[in-house]
Structures are given as C-alpha cells and as structure tokens.
Design a protein around this motif. Structure first.
Motif, PDB file in Angstrom:
ATOM      1  N   TYR A 119       6.507  -6.659  -2.678  1.00  0.00           N
ATOM      2  CA  TYR A 119       6.906  -5.613  -3.625  1.00  0.00           C
ATOM      3  C   TYR A 119       5.631  -5.020  -4.218  1.00  0.00           C
ATOM      4  O   TYR A 119       4.706  -5.762  -4.598  1.00  0.00           O
ATOM      5  N   THR A 120       5.578  -3.717  -4.317  1.00  0.00           N
ATOM      6  CA  THR A 120       4.416  -3.069  -4.910  1.00  0.00           C
ATOM      7  C   THR A 120       4.818  -1.786  -5.619  1.00  0.00           C
ATOM      8  O   THR A 120       5.683  -1.047  -5.135  1.00  0.00           O
ATOM      9  N   PRO A 121       4.220  -1.520  -6.781  1.00  0.00           N
ATOM     10  CA  PRO A 121       4.487  -0.261  -7.479  1.00  0.00           C
ATOM     11  C   PRO A 121       3.687   0.902  -6.904  1.00  0.00           C
ATOM     12  O   PRO A 121       3.901   2.055  -7.281  1.00  0.00           O
ATOM     13  N   ASN A 122       2.768   0.605  -5.986  1.00  0.00           N
ATOM     14  CA  ASN A 122       1.905   1.631  -5.391  1.00  0.00           C
ATOM     15  C   ASN A 122       1.984   1.547  -3.862  1.00  0.00           C
ATOM     16  O   ASN A 122       2.668   0.696  -3.317  1.00  0.00           O
ATOM     17  N   VAL A 123       1.270   2.435  -3.196  1.00  0.00           N
ATOM     18  CA  VAL A 123       1.198   2.356  -1.735  1.00  0.00           C
ATOM     19  C   VAL A 123       0.432   1.094  -1.370  1.00  0.00           C
ATOM     20  O   VAL A 123      -0.731   0.930  -1.761  1.00  0.00           O
ATOM     21  N   PRO A 124       1.032   0.157  -0.647  1.00  0.00           N
ATOM     22  CA  PRO A 124       0.346  -1.108  -0.329  1.00  0.00           C
ATOM     23  C   PRO A 124      -0.838  -0.893   0.597  1.00  0.00           C
ATOM     24  O   PRO A 124      -0.833   0.012   1.445  1.00  0.00           O
ATOM     25  N   GLY A 125      -1.846  -1.752   0.442  1.00  0.00           N
ATOM     26  CA  GLY A 125      -3.040  -1.627   1.273  1.00  0.00           C
ATOM     27  C   GLY A 125      -2.742  -1.706   2.752  1.00  0.00           C
ATOM     28  O   GLY A 125      -3.422  -1.065   3.565  1.00  0.00           O
ATOM     29  N   LEU A 126      -1.722  -2.477   3.152  1.00  0.00           N
ATOM     30  CA  LEU A 126      -1.381  -2.617   4.564  1.00  0.00           C
ATOM     31  C   LEU A 126      -0.825  -1.327   5.162  1.00  0.00           C
ATOM     32  O   LEU A 126      -0.683  -1.231   6.384  1.00  0.00           O
ATOM     33  N   MET A 127      -0.512  -0.346   4.313  1.00  0.00           N
ATOM     34  CA  MET A 127       0.048   0.901   4.820  1.00  0.00           C
ATOM     35  C   MET A 127      -0.808   2.109   4.492  1.00  0.00           C
ATOM     36  O   MET A 127      -0.412   3.243   4.755  1.00  0.00           O
ATOM     37  N   GLN A 128      -1.974   1.914   3.917  1.00  0.00           N
ATOM     38  CA  GLN A 128      -2.808   3.040   3.520  1.00  0.00           C
ATOM     39  C   GLN A 128      -3.593   3.610   4.698  1.00  0.00           C
ATOM     40  O   GLN A 128      -4.120   2.862   5.522  1.00  0.00           O
ATOM     41  N   THR A 129      -3.685   4.925   4.758  1.00  0.00           N
ATOM     42  CA  THR A 129      -4.543   5.562   5.748  1.00  0.00           C
ATOM     43  C   THR A 129      -5.992   5.434   5.293  1.00  0.00           C
ATOM     44  O   THR A 129      -6.278   5.132   4.133  1.00  0.00           O
ATOM     45  N   GLU A 130      -6.908   5.686   6.199  1.00  0.00           N
ATOM     46  CA  GLU A 130      -8.328   5.561   5.854  1.00  0.00           C
ATOM     47  C   GLU A 130      -8.714   6.534   4.741  1.00  0.00           C
ATOM     48  O   GLU A 130      -9.383   6.155   3.768  1.00  0.00           O
ATOM     49  N   ASP A 131      -8.299   7.794   4.852  1.00  0.00           N
ATOM     50  CA  ASP A 131      -8.671   8.788   3.841  1.00  0.00           C
ATOM     51  C   ASP A 131      -8.042   8.476   2.490  1.00  0.00           C
ATOM     52  O   ASP A 131      -8.672   8.647   1.443  1.00  0.00           O
ATOM     53  N   PHE A 132      -6.784   8.011   2.502  1.00  0.00           N
ATOM     54  CA  PHE A 132      -6.118   7.668   1.249  1.00  0.00           C
ATOM     55  C   PHE A 132      -6.812   6.483   0.589  1.00  0.00           C
ATOM     56  O   PHE A 132      -7.078   6.496  -0.626  1.00  0.00           O
ATOM     57  N   ALA A 133      -7.122   5.456   1.370  1.00  0.00           N
ATOM     58  CA  ALA A 133      -7.807   4.280   0.822  1.00  0.00           C
ATOM     59  C   ALA A 133      -9.142   4.673   0.224  1.00  0.00           C
ATOM     60  O   ALA A 133      -9.526   4.188  -0.852  1.00  0.00           O
ATOM     61  N   ARG A 134      -9.864   5.549   0.894  1.00  0.00           N
ATOM     62  CA  ARG A 134     -11.177   5.974   0.395  1.00  0.00           C
ATOM     63  C   ARG A 134     -11.037   6.706  -0.934  1.00  0.00           C
ATOM     64  O   ARG A 134     -11.823   6.481  -1.858  1.00  0.00           O
ATOM     65  N   GLU A 135     -10.048   7.577  -1.067  1.00  0.00           N
ATOM     66  CA  GLU A 135      -9.858   8.313  -2.320  1.00  0.00           C
ATOM     67  C   GLU A 135      -9.418   7.388  -3.442  1.00  0.00           C
ATOM     68  O   GLU A 135      -9.836   7.542  -4.590  1.00  0.00           O
ATOM     69  N   VAL A 136      -8.561   6.422  -3.119  1.00  0.00           N
ATOM     70  CA  VAL A 136      -8.080   5.484  -4.138  1.00  0.00           C
ATOM     71  C   VAL A 136      -9.212   4.590  -4.627  1.00  0.00           C
ATOM     72  O   VAL A 136      -9.325   4.304  -5.829  1.00  0.00           O
ATOM     73  N   LEU A 137     -10.052   4.131  -3.702  1.00  0.00           N
ATOM     74  CA  LEU A 137     -11.122   3.204  -4.058  1.00  0.00           C
ATOM     75  C   LEU A 137     -12.323   3.890  -4.681  1.00  0.00           C
ATOM     76  O   LEU A 137     -13.131   3.249  -5.359  1.00  0.00           O
ATOM     77  N   SER A 138     -12.467   5.198  -4.467  1.00  0.00           N
ATOM     78  CA  SER A 138     -13.581   5.948  -5.030  1.00  0.00           C
ATOM     79  C   SER A 138     -13.231   6.431  -6.431  1.00  0.00           C
ATOM     80  O   SER A 138     -12.069   6.471  -6.828  1.00  0.00           O
TER      81      SER A 138
END
Length: 275
Positions: free
Chosen positions: A105-124
């Motif tokens: 269960y997650t309130p956000n997009v889980p890391g296992l389903m994040q695209t590379e560009d989305f992960a980069r924007e979230v982590l930056s």
C-alpha cells in the motif's frame, strides 16, 4: 557504512569496481581504449572501476557483452546497488528480492512502478547541486534496478493498493507525468501484478497519514511487514505484528476499487490529463 559482502570487508560497489578493472586489464585494454570501443566516457569508466559511481544496469549489460562475461557484472551490480540505499532499507531489500508474494500500500507512486524520468524529478530538488545530482543519479539507477524484481523468473505475485492521491497530485512535468501514468496502466495489465486504487470516497482508513505498508512472503512461508513514513522505516517479523498489518492491508484492499475498476480509473485519469 557500505554493505559488507565478503571476508575482506569490501563493499559491493568496491567488488564490482575491482572486477571491472580486472576484466579490462585481462583484455590488455587501457581506459582510453575501453572508452573508444564501448562508447562510454573515460572518466566515467574510471569512476566505476574505483567504486565512486554506480551505473545503470544497462551499462553492466553492455560491459558483460563486451567482455564475454555472461551476467557476471550484472550479478555484482545487483549487490552493489544496495550501497546506494541507507542502512535501514537494506534488510528489507534483501527480503524483497527473494519474496514470492508482495502486498503493497502506498499513498504515492511506488518506486517499483516509477519511470526513470519520474524518479529523477521526484528525487531531485530545486536546490540540487552538481554533487547532489550525482547522488540523485545513483538513487535513480538503484530504484530502476529494484524494478527487475517484477519481471524476474519465477515472477513474484504483486498487489499494489495505491491511494487516489497518487494520481491527483502529479509530482512531475506534464510529459513525464503522462509517461508515468501510461507506465502504471501497462504494469497493471501484467499477469503477475494487480493494481487497485483506494479512492477518496473510501474515507478514513487504517494507514491515513502513516506512510506506506509492505507485506512479503517467502517460498518457505515466512513473512514480514515493513512500514515506512517520515520518521523512517520499520521491519517486523514477529508473527503478531505481521498479522496485525496483514489485517490492516486487507481492510485497505476491501475499500479499494476492484482491479478492473481501477484500470478504468487510471485510463480516465490519463485521458483527463491529455485533454
């Protein structure tokens, strides 16, 4: 502290770097020659060999092919990527890597389903410096590496319950968000993955404001629960604790839309975004 992986006390990243250097020297190649023949920057390759950087898994696939090393470098990379995560996540990640059943269960997009560009924007962040950028790239590479779990063989059975908030508050630019929604819709149709949306209409629930919950079952039947929030993560293997969180998850699942209704919901959100 880096994760210790052998009797010499070396980190996974150090072992990978030492292996990269060994393979290159065995072939009688200089870093300059390797750069010319592989297409990767010389300084980048040097930092991989010294253990200063963690590459994407595709780089290791290319170098495995270049050296004719089978999947040696990819296998070492899977260990080395754990170094990119904080200590508190590592025990969980080891169990996640071998789990046969995962309920999340997650309130956000889980890391296992994040695209590379989305992960980069979230982590930056807006104040990201050049040094921070390198750390972000390592986190992105490690996060993408985790996603190999969903497609390994035998594939684990994975169920995601995602809060509607994850779809209503895009954490990325328009094009990146559209690509992310498209990816979630595609993954939701994989045979080993179930995605359910927990709608706002479900009201208050057990994990409101508490972060995320993961339940893992191993082949031998053992199970753990892992919760993660603003204050950090907590891994539990006590049967009573695991049962308590399993019941909480079951209630979340019962409140969520069915898998088919959830797929329709995701497609509707995607169309709304496009229009």
């Amino acid at each position: 502290m880096a994760e210790r992986v052998d009797g010499l006390g070396e980190s996974g990243r150090a072992v990978l770097g030492r292996t990269l250097r060994f393979l290159r020297e065995k072939e009688g190649k200089s870093l300059g020659q390797l750069a010319d023949e592989s297409g990767y920057d010389k300084s980048y390759l040097s930092r991989l060999e010294s253990g200063e950087r963690l590459s994407k898994v595709t780089v290791m696939e290319d170098l495995d092919s270049y050296y004719g090393a089978g999947d040696l470098l990819v296998s070492l990379w899977k260990v080395a990527r754990i170094d990119a995560f904080k200590d508190k996540y590592r025990d969980f990640m080891r169990l996640e890597s071998t789990a046969r059943v995962m309920h999340k269960y997650t309130p956000n997009v889980p890391g296992l389903m994040q695209t590379e560009d989305f992960a980069r924007e979230v982590l930056s962040g807006p104040q990201t410096t050049e040094l921070d950028h390198e750390a972000v790239e390592e986190q992105v590479a490690a996060r993408l590496g985790r996603q190999l779990l969903l497609s390994k063989r035998p594939a684990p059975n994975v169920r995601f319950v995602m809060d509607e908030l994850a779809f209503r508050r895009p954490s990325a630019g328009a094009a990146t968000w559209e690509s992310q929604l498209t990816h979630i819709e595609a993954v939701a149709r994989w045979p080993n993955v179930v995605v359910q949306v927990l709608p706002f209409a479900a009201g208050i629930h057990d994990f409101m404001g508490k972060g995320s919950l993961t339940l893992l079952w191993q082949l031998d039947g053992s199970s753990v629960a892992y919760t993660e929030g603003d204050s950090g993560g907590l891994l539990m293997d006590d049967p009573g604790d695991v049962l308590h969180h399993r019941l909480s998850y079951d209630r979340l699942r019962d409140l969520a839309l069915s898998p088919s209704e959830s797929l329709t919901f995701i497609r509707d959100v995607l169309e709304e975004h496009r229009s």
